[in-house]
Design an enzyme around this catalytic site. Structure first.
Site, PDB file in Angstrom:
ATOM      1  CG  ASP A 175      -2.357  -0.975   1.189  1.00  0.00           C
ATOM      2  OD1 ASP A 175      -2.085  -2.335   0.585  1.00  0.00           O
ATOM      3  OD2 ASP A 175      -3.041  -1.205   2.030  1.00  0.00           O
ATOM      4  CE  LYS A 231      -5.024   2.163   3.403  1.00  0.00           C
ATOM      5  NZ  LYS A 231      -3.541   0.978   3.488  1.00  0.00           N
ATOM      6  CE  LYS A 243      -6.171  -1.212   2.619  1.00  0.00           C
ATOM      7  NZ  LYS A 243      -5.065  -1.619   3.164  1.00  0.00           N
TER       8      LYS A 243
END
Length: 229
Positions: free
Chosen positions: A104, A166, A195
């Site tokens: 991430d 995300k 996400k």
């Protein structure tokens, strides 16, 4: 039809097993110890969570202990995103070498605010290459962005070949919102997943984001939200 109708704040329609299969069980506190991280990894394995998202320092420890029983996720350029691309690439290479299955990364928000989306795309592309086929989620930290910037970043993520966008680090002044998820759904390229993360602490919120279409939900409070369920 029932799942599509659910939104954050509405009643529960999902069983715990289904929910946890979408959860990245997260511990990224600056004072996290090896014991804390091991507990989170064990909880992720025992409860069928998609991954444990942990600090880079503990990736090798977690992979050595849990092996293929645990998908290990870690962070790059976290939480502010303003380290150089070379540093982010090195962090990614180190994490992959240590056994990380997913990365991430945080974008350089200054580039996004300056409108230099080509540079953002190239950085994401460089980190994706360093992932060596592992999943890359791109954190755009929506709380700092205008709608136009969010739309432009959807294009950056798709063009660079990342797997997910995300919403948030969880360290900014605000986290995920249903409105941002809806915007992403409209503007992301086909195949790019979402996400939601940041401030997601209740069962209603977790289930709501899944029902909206988020493939993952990053949460440190999922077990607490489902106590007694």
């Amino acid at each position: 039809m029932l799942l599509r109708a659910l939104r954050p704040g509405r009643r529960h329609l999902m069983d715990k097993k289904t929910v946890f299969s979408h959860v990245d069980h997260t511990l990224l506190k600056p004072d996290a110890t090896a014991r804390d991280v091991d507990r989170v990894c064990r909880e992720a394995v025992d409860n069928g969570m998609t991954s444990a998202c942990i600090p880079p320092r503990f990736v090798k420890m977690a992979k050595d202990k849990y092996g293929n029983r645990l998908t290990v996720c870690t962070v790059v350029g976290f939480p502010l995103g303003y380290s150089t691309t070379r540093v982010k690439v090195f962090e990614t290479q180190q994490a992959v070498a240590d056994g990380a299955d997913e990365i991430d990364m945080v974008i350089h928000l200054g580039d996004a605010k300056a409108g230099d989306f080509g540079r953002v795309t190239e950085e994401i592309r460089a980190v994706k290459s360093a992932c060596e086929g592992k999943i890359l989620k791109v954190i755009v930290e929506t709380c700092y962005l205008t709608e136009e910037e969010k739309i432009a970043l959807c294009a950056c993520v798709g063009e660079a070949g990342a797997d997910f966008i995300k919403t948030s680090t969880g360290f900014g002044p605000a986290g995920a919102t249903p409105g941002d998820v809806e915007l992403f759904k409209r503007y992301l390229a086909p195949g790019v997943l979402i996400k939601a993360a940041g401030g997601i602490r209740t069962r209603e919120a977790i289930e709501g984001y899944i029902a909206q279409g988020c493939a993952r939900v990053g949460a440190s409070s999922a077990l607490k939200a489902y106590e007694g369920v």
